[in-house]
Design a protein around this motif. Structure first.
Motif, PDB file in Angstrom:
ATOM      1  N   VAL A  94     -27.070  72.786  31.688  1.00 25.15           N
ATOM      2  CA  VAL A  94     -26.987  71.387  31.249  1.00 25.15           C
ATOM      3  C   VAL A  94     -26.309  71.304  29.885  1.00 25.15           C
ATOM      4  O   VAL A  94     -25.430  70.456  29.660  1.00 25.15           O
ATOM      5  N   ARG A  97     -22.607  71.909  30.221  1.00 31.32           N
ATOM      6  CA  ARG A  97     -21.931  70.760  30.836  1.00 31.32           C
ATOM      7  C   ARG A  97     -21.783  69.627  29.825  1.00 31.32           C
ATOM      8  O   ARG A  97     -20.724  68.996  29.736  1.00 31.32           O
ATOM      9  N   VAL A  98     -22.836  69.379  29.049  1.00 32.93           N
ATOM     10  CA  VAL A  98     -22.772  68.304  28.054  1.00 32.93           C
ATOM     11  C   VAL A  98     -21.718  68.618  26.995  1.00 32.93           C
ATOM     12  O   VAL A  98     -21.038  67.715  26.493  1.00 32.93           O
ATOM     13  N   GLN A  99     -21.574  69.900  26.655  1.00 27.87           N
ATOM     14  CA  GLN A  99     -20.550  70.274  25.682  1.00 27.87           C
ATOM     15  C   GLN A  99     -19.143  69.933  26.171  1.00 27.87           C
ATOM     16  O   GLN A  99     -18.227  69.714  25.366  1.00 27.87           O
ATOM     17  N   PHE A 101     -18.476  67.262  28.013  1.00 23.75           N
ATOM     18  CA  PHE A 101     -18.359  65.816  28.203  1.00 23.75           C
ATOM     19  C   PHE A 101     -17.462  65.199  27.133  1.00 23.75           C
ATOM     20  O   PHE A 101     -17.453  65.628  25.979  1.00 23.75           O
ATOM     21  N   GLU A 105     -18.528  60.077  28.879  1.00 19.58           N
ATOM     22  CA  GLU A 105     -19.717  60.548  29.597  1.00 19.58           C
ATOM     23  C   GLU A 105     -20.950  60.505  28.695  1.00 19.58           C
ATOM     24  O   GLU A 105     -22.056  60.199  29.151  1.00 19.58           O
ATOM     25  N   MET A 106     -20.749  60.801  27.408  1.00 27.03           N
ATOM     26  CA  MET A 106     -21.878  60.760  26.484  1.00 27.03           C
ATOM     27  C   MET A 106     -22.458  59.348  26.388  1.00 27.03           C
ATOM     28  O   MET A 106     -23.673  59.164  26.370  1.00 27.03           O
ATOM     29  N   THR A 111     -27.747  59.701  24.460  1.00 32.85           N
ATOM     30  CA  THR A 111     -28.303  60.906  23.835  1.00 32.85           C
ATOM     31  C   THR A 111     -29.754  61.131  24.222  1.00 32.85           C
ATOM     32  O   THR A 111     -30.157  62.251  24.556  1.00 32.85           O
ATOM     33  N   LEU A 114     -30.115  62.507  27.761  1.00 29.53           N
ATOM     34  CA  LEU A 114     -29.656  63.891  27.872  1.00 29.53           C
ATOM     35  C   LEU A 114     -30.678  64.856  27.277  1.00 29.53           C
ATOM     36  O   LEU A 114     -30.887  65.954  27.813  1.00 29.53           O
ATOM     37  N   THR A 118     -32.648  67.733  29.440  1.00 29.98           N
ATOM     38  CA  THR A 118     -32.543  69.137  29.058  1.00 29.98           C
ATOM     39  C   THR A 118     -33.905  69.754  28.788  1.00 29.98           C
ATOM     40  O   THR A 118     -34.074  70.969  28.935  1.00 29.98           O
ATOM     41  N   VAL A 311     -26.283  65.272  35.934  1.00 27.18           N
ATOM     42  CA  VAL A 311     -25.529  65.766  34.770  1.00 27.18           C
ATOM     43  C   VAL A 311     -24.592  66.891  35.191  1.00 27.18           C
ATOM     44  O   VAL A 311     -23.407  66.914  34.839  1.00 27.18           O
ATOM     45  N   SER A 316     -16.166  65.929  33.462  1.00 27.41           N
ATOM     46  CA  SER A 316     -15.644  65.262  32.268  1.00 27.41           C
ATOM     47  C   SER A 316     -14.344  64.538  32.598  1.00 27.41           C
ATOM     48  O   SER A 316     -13.526  65.027  33.385  1.00 27.41           O
TER      49      SER A 316
END
Length: 587
Positions: A94, A97-99, A101, A105-106, A111, A114, A118, A311, A316
């Motif tokens: 996770v 993947r967020v890194q 985005f 997407e964020m 926040t 997410l 996580t 997620v 992205s």
């Protein structure tokens, strides 16, 4: 969704899973064998007065018990190790993947959500994995084995199980079918509580400045009550399960003792066999209870798995180039050897579903060694335009080129080394001044750090700190003033020496004297290195000395030129300037 997620995450642990199954099989067989040994001791030892038989069978019983304890402990250890590994892998997946985005997407997930996905959501899946690995094999084997062994002790008495087991399954099913919807609402309300907590901690100064403490307490209290209401409904359903199970099983126990007593009285059943039958009944009950704990966790874990998978399955909007394309772009040269030259051609950007684009037909060129300023009213798209360059967003029309190369064809690492962005809201990480300055260049020397601080007009205040470069910095730079944070953020970018500097209203917290001194030092540095500078600013004094000024209005370029040219020919720019300066000052 839950099965697919666990199937993918458990694949690397197949060896440990096989070992867990073997250990649980040994544990279950040993557990099932113990009541039979007990019945044998009673029937053939106690009732007949055979002491030798009691001792020999008792020794076997102790050995089987030790085997059962060892296998159970090892199975729990292996299951916990696998579950912890799955939790670690999910958190890592996770986070990775967020890194990747983009800002789009964020903003879609938020926040707070997410963070919940996580931590809390992964915890729910991890807990289910522990239960599944310790129950999923043992419970069915105990059910089936207990039923078989109970039939072996007395088939007529075992017929009672056919009445009570379906009754128990029906009661449990009616309760569990209502849980998934409640658990989904519970996770959403946890998101909401986390979001409000984050807002109120981050904005505590604003809250106190406007004396809104009571209002925010009521907001948080409302969100907390909503979570409590749903949690109570979930807890109410879960509280019904154990009494229901115990009620049904006590009825079964009373029935078995009553019928068993009559069969013992008629000589059709031995006392040891009835005790063994009751032991198997208890084992089946324990297996049912273990399965219940698992089933109670499944709805919540299923909701959490769906949120985690959402997620992981979100791609992205900023797609990295193919390896063949990025490998071919190893260096930037640009026209006349200008690696930092920025060219934006017909660029546009719009959010999905938006009625109007944020940017339309933007054409802009920023030459190396020169300073280009972007100015416009609030909401004109200045920050969005700047974010297209380092690919925080991707242009939905046109192209953005650095050194003659489309940024979408550049390797992300090369793009990061080429572009240095100082965002509108500077963020510092917990650590020291030095660790923050070395964030983009870990091997930077102290001399490089002091030089960057000198250009950013931060050397004086850092040198005045008792620890100097080793002075502590709290999360977000909360122990520093706004101007100090901005100067350290500027110095952090200066340490990396990029070919293209992007300043997004990065001088707003500085006084006029510091602003002027910083821009002068920055101009000398960038002129010497041939770097390109693009400044977005609201303050006219910050941008009036730029080599070229670009004026934005409602997402379009409405004028370009020097300060003098735009004051003469561009009404939008003239209006912005005269809102801050008099005619004489503007001249």
């Amino acid at each position: 969704m839950l099965i697919r997620l666990l199937g993918a995450q458990l694949r690397p642990y197949r060896g440990l899973l096989a070992l867990s199954v073997v250990l649980q099989l040994i544990q279950t067989l040993a557990t099932l064998y113990l009541p039979t040994l007990n019945a044998d001791i009673i029937n053939n030892g106690v009732l007949r007065g055979e002491t030798d038989h009691i001792l020999s069978s008792g020794a076997v019983m102790i050995a089987v018990t030790l085997l059962q304890i060892t296998a159970a402990g090892a199975a729990v250890y292996v299951g916990a190790r696998v579950a912890m590994g799955v939790g670690r892998d999910l958190r890592s997946a996770v986070f990775s993947r967020v890194q990747d985005f983009s800002a789009r997407e964020m903003s879609h997930f938020g926040t707070a959500s997410l963070i919940t996905r996580t931590t809390n959501d992964v915890q729910q899946v991890q807990t289910l994995t522990v239960l599944a690995l310790t129950v999923l094999v043992a419970a069915p084997l105990t059910w089936m084995g207990g039923a078989v062994m109970a039939v072996d002790q007395d088939p007529p008495l075992a017929l009672l199980l056919l009445l009570f087991i379906p009754l128990l399954a029906g009661v449990i099913g009616l309760i569990l079918v209502r849980m998934p919807v409640l658990f989904r609402g519970m996770q959403e309300r946890i998101d909401n509580v986390n979001r409000m907590m984050r807002e109120q901690i981050t904005g505590i100064r604003v809250i106190r400045a406007f004396v809104r403490d009571e209002h925010e307490q009521k907001r948080y209290g409302g969100a907390n009550r909503e979570l409590m209401t749903v949690a109570l409904r979930v807890g109410g359903l879960m509280a019904l399960i154990m009494p229901s199970v115990i009620l049904v099983w006590e009825l079964a126990t009373v029935s078995i003792i009553w019928f068993g007593g009559h069969r013992i009285n008629s000589g059709e059943l031995q006392a040891g066999s009835l005790i063994a039958f009751l032991s198997y009944l208890m084992q089946i009950l324990m297996a049912v209870m273990m399965t219940l704990f698992l089933l109670m966790q499944v709805p919540r874990a299923a909701v959490s798995a769906e949120r985690i998978k959402e997620v992981l399955d979100t791609e992205s909007s900023v797609v990295p180039p193919s390896p063949s394309v990025s490998a071919s772009v190893t260096a930037l040269h640009g026209p006349r050897g200008e690696p930092g030259r920025l060219e934006i051609r017909g660029a546009g950007f719009s959010y999905p579903g938006a009625e109007e684009p944020v940017l339309t037909g933007i054409d802009l060129t920023a030459a190396s060694g020169r300073t280009t300023a972007v100015v416009g009213s609030t909401g004109s798209g200045k920050t969005t335009l700047l974010h297209l360059v380092p690919r925080l967003f991707d242009a939905t029309a046109g192209e953005v080129r650095i050194g003659g190369v489309d940024v979408r064809d550049m390797d992300p690492a090369l793009l990061a080394r080429t572009v240095g962005l100082v965002p509108q809201k500077p963020y510092l990480f917990s650590g020291t001044v030095a660790s923050n300055l070395r964030y983009g260049k870990p091997d930077a020397t102290d001399e490089e750090l002091w030089q960057a601080l000198k250009i950013a007009q931060a050397r004086e205040f850092v040198a005045a700190l008792p620890e100097g470069l080793d002075a502590p910095v709290s999360q977000g730079g909360g122990n520093l003033s706004g101007g100090q944070r901005q100067r350290l953020a500027i110095a952090r970018v200066l340490v990396t020496k990029p070919a293209l500097y992007l300043f997004d209203d990065s001088f707003s917290a500085l006084d006029y004297t510091t602003d002027a001194a910083l821009r002068t030092a920055l101009a000398e540095e960038t002129w010497a290195t041939g770097a390109t500078v693009v400044i977005v600013a609201q303050r006219v004094s910050t941008i009036r000395g730029a080599d070229r000024i670009v004026v934005l209005d409602q997402g379009r370029v409405v004028g370009t030129g020097s300060h003098e040219q735009l004051m003469r020919d561009n009404d939008t720019y003239r209006e912005i300037v005269l809102s801050q300066l008099t005619e004489e000052e503007a001249a």
